[in-house]
Design a protein around this motif. Structure first.
Motif, PDB file in Angstrom:
ATOM      1  N   TRP A  40      13.823  43.570   4.395  1.00 29.54           N
ATOM      2  CA  TRP A  40      12.460  42.169   4.791  1.00 29.54           C
ATOM      3  C   TRP A  40      13.332  41.290   4.027  1.00 29.54           C
ATOM      4  CZ3 TRP A  40      11.420  38.806  -0.765  1.00 29.54           C
ATOM      5  CH2 TRP A  40      10.791  38.848  -0.373  1.00 29.54           C
ATOM      6  N   ILE A  41      14.173  41.175   3.224  1.00 28.87           N
ATOM      7  CA  ILE A  41      15.144  39.778   3.862  1.00 28.87           C
ATOM      8  C   ILE A  41      16.112  39.887   5.120  1.00 28.87           C
ATOM      9  CG2 ILE A  41      17.233  39.214   2.808  1.00 28.87           C
ATOM     10  CD1 ILE A  41      16.555  39.945   0.309  1.00 28.87           C
ATOM     11  N   GLY A  42      16.245  40.546   5.677  1.00 25.93           N
ATOM     12  CA  GLY A  42      17.027  40.497   6.524  1.00 25.93           C
ATOM     13  C   GLY A  42      15.470  40.402   7.872  1.00 25.93           C
ATOM     14  N   SER A  43      14.312  40.018   7.681  1.00 26.59           N
ATOM     15  CA  SER A  43      13.828  39.956   8.521  1.00 26.59           C
ATOM     16  C   SER A  43      13.802  38.875   8.910  1.00 26.59           C
ATOM     17  CB  SER A  43      12.743  41.304   8.772  1.00 26.59           C
ATOM     18  OG  SER A  43      11.668  40.652   7.038  1.00 26.59           O
ATOM     19  N   LEU A  44      13.269  38.562   7.588  1.00 31.69           N
ATOM     20  CA  LEU A  44      13.041  36.837   7.492  1.00 31.69           C
ATOM     21  C   LEU A  44      14.487  35.886   8.187  1.00 31.69           C
ATOM     22  CD1 LEU A  44      11.138  37.134   3.911  1.00 31.69           C
ATOM     23  CD2 LEU A  44      10.287  37.107   5.945  1.00 31.69           C
ATOM     24  N   PRO A  89      16.495  35.960  11.089  1.00 32.91           N
ATOM     25  CA  PRO A  89      17.574  34.972  12.044  1.00 32.91           C
ATOM     26  C   PRO A  89      15.978  33.673  11.939  1.00 32.91           C
ATOM     27  CG  PRO A  89      16.274  37.259  12.108  1.00 32.91           C
ATOM     28  CD  PRO A  89      16.165  36.888  10.616  1.00 32.91           C
ATOM     29  N   ASP A  90      14.904  33.300  11.508  1.00 33.13           N
ATOM     30  CA  ASP A  90      14.270  32.174  11.363  1.00 33.13           C
ATOM     31  C   ASP A  90      14.728  30.773  10.253  1.00 33.13           C
ATOM     32  OD1 ASP A  90      12.371  32.711  13.482  1.00 33.13           O
ATOM     33  OD2 ASP A  90      11.459  33.586  12.332  1.00 33.13           O
ATOM     34  N   ALA A  91      15.773  31.483  10.012  1.00 28.24           N
ATOM     35  CA  ALA A  91      16.463  30.213   8.973  1.00 28.24           C
ATOM     36  C   ALA A  91      17.000  28.641   9.431  1.00 28.24           C
ATOM     37  CB  ALA A  91      17.703  30.740   8.381  1.00 28.24           C
ATOM     38  N   ASP A  92      16.861  28.809  11.438  1.00 30.68           N
ATOM     39  CA  ASP A  92      16.932  28.310  11.699  1.00 30.68           C
ATOM     40  C   ASP A  92      16.032  27.317  12.056  1.00 30.68           C
ATOM     41  OD1 ASP A  92      15.938  29.427  12.957  1.00 30.68           O
ATOM     42  OD2 ASP A  92      17.345  29.338  14.910  1.00 30.68           O
ATOM     43  N   ARG A  93      14.876  27.135  11.409  1.00 30.66           N
ATOM     44  CA  ARG A  93      13.996  26.582  11.396  1.00 30.66           C
ATOM     45  C   ARG A  93      13.261  26.052   9.805  1.00 30.66           C
ATOM     46  NH1 ARG A  93       9.883  29.098  13.942  1.00 30.66           N
ATOM     47  NH2 ARG A  93       7.571  29.577  11.792  1.00 30.66           N
ATOM     48  N   ALA A  94      12.962  24.538   9.492  1.00 34.30           N
ATOM     49  CA  ALA A  94      13.314  23.957   7.955  1.00 34.30           C
ATOM     50  C   ALA A  94      12.240  25.188   7.640  1.00 34.30           C
ATOM     51  CB  ALA A  94      13.023  22.463   8.081  1.00 34.30           C
ATOM     52  N   ILE A 114      18.530  46.423   9.882  1.00 30.79           N
ATOM     53  CA  ILE A 114      17.452  47.132  10.353  1.00 30.79           C
ATOM     54  C   ILE A 114      16.535  45.876  11.350  1.00 30.79           C
ATOM     55  CG2 ILE A 114      15.989  48.503   9.879  1.00 30.79           C
ATOM     56  CD1 ILE A 114      17.304  50.581   8.710  1.00 30.79           C
ATOM     57  N   GLY A 115      16.996  45.243   9.629  1.00 31.09           N
ATOM     58  CA  GLY A 115      15.150  44.195   9.124  1.00 31.09           C
ATOM     59  C   GLY A 115      16.148  42.600  10.028  1.00 31.09           C
ATOM     60  N   TYR A 116      17.026  42.171  10.594  1.00 33.65           N
ATOM     61  CA  TYR A 116      17.672  41.375  10.908  1.00 33.65           C
ATOM     62  C   TYR A 116      17.200  41.705  12.635  1.00 33.65           C
ATOM     63  CZ  TYR A 116      20.220  37.240  12.377  1.00 33.65           C
ATOM     64  OH  TYR A 116      20.724  35.835  12.657  1.00 33.65           O
ATOM     65  N   GLY A 117      17.795  43.128  12.556  1.00 29.86           N
ATOM     66  CA  GLY A 117      17.542  43.646  14.640  1.00 29.86           C
ATOM     67  C   GLY A 117      16.567  43.870  14.540  1.00 29.86           C
ATOM     68  N   ALA A 118      15.850  44.354  13.697  1.00 28.93           N
ATOM     69  CA  ALA A 118      14.608  44.176  14.503  1.00 28.93           C
ATOM     70  C   ALA A 118      13.394  42.874  15.185  1.00 28.93           C
ATOM     71  CB  ALA A 118      13.047  45.230  13.333  1.00 28.93           C
ATOM     72  N   HIS A 119      13.961  42.019  14.118  1.00 34.03           N
ATOM     73  CA  HIS A 119      13.132  40.707  14.082  1.00 34.03           C
ATOM     74  C   HIS A 119      13.643  40.322  15.363  1.00 34.03           C
ATOM     75  CE1 HIS A 119      12.318  36.419  12.898  1.00 34.03           C
ATOM     76  NE2 HIS A 119      12.445  36.126  13.566  1.00 34.03           N
ATOM     77  N   VAL A 120      15.487  40.215  15.980  1.00 32.17           N
ATOM     78  CA  VAL A 120      15.437  39.201  17.093  1.00 32.17           C
ATOM     79  C   VAL A 120      15.014  40.089  18.283  1.00 32.17           C
ATOM     80  CG1 VAL A 120      18.086  39.872  18.635  1.00 32.17           C
ATOM     81  CG2 VAL A 120      17.905  39.092  16.510  1.00 32.17           C
TER      82      VAL A 120
END
Length: 175
Positions: free
Chosen positions: A29-33, A35-40, A114-120
């Motif tokens: 869950w955290i990993g899926s969020l 990648p968008d940490a580059d957007r305020a 898994i979460g980060y990769g799925a988002h990307v």
């Protein structure tokens, strides 16, 4: 949604213990969020319901988000949407959580990947694509042909997300 769903199916298929499953799902869950940490204004910066009600949780959330703040200086869908970032975050999670518990460290690292990769990969299905090989190349990569790419926020995205959720829930209960 996709990352947590894949993590849930994986945990069910492997019949892992409850603590490991919880760690895997939380990290996904955290990993899926992330990648968008580059957007305020992204979801990773928003307070949860618990943070809004409990002052100590508010402080903890603020402290945990503090290292992410410099990422808003980066271009959206830049290096944070790459395989290098996914691997770095997963390895860091594995190492940090592994200091407390080696078994949970593996689950946390796997869930984060898994979460980060799925988002990307989901963002690679949009018209903008992602720089999958950044920092080696800033050229966008797509997972779908041009005619099949799904615009973020569209009705088509909702239909695909609903179908994917149904498939993942079904797979979890069938295993």
């Amino acid at each position: 949604m996709a990352g947590v769903g894949v993590a849930a199916v994986s945990a069910t298929a492997l019949a892992v213990p409850a603590a490991t499953t919880a760690t895997l799902l939380a990290a996904a869950w955290i990993g899926s969020l992330l990648p968008d940490a580059d957007r305020a204004g992204s979801r990773v910066y928003r307070r949860t319901r618990v943070e809004r009600r409990v002052p100590l949780a508010r402080l903890a959330g603020w402290l945990l988000r503090l290292p992410l703040r410099p990422l808003v200086l980066l271009r959206h869908r830049g290096i944070t949407h790459s395989l290098v970032a996914c691997a770095a975050v997963a390895l860091a999670t594995w190492a940090l959580v592994g200091l407390a518990d080696a078994d949970l460290g593996v689950a946390a690292g796997a869930g984060m990947a898994i979460g980060y990769g799925a988002h990307v990969l989901a963002d690679a299905c949009t018209p903008a694509g992602v720089p999958l090989w950044a920092p080696l190349s800033s050229k966008p990569t797509w997972m779908l042909p041009a005619w099949a790419r799904i615009k973020t926020g569209s009705a088509r995205e909702f239909v695909v997300a609903t179908a994917l959720t149904g498939a993942l829930v079904s797979a979890t209960f069938l295993l």
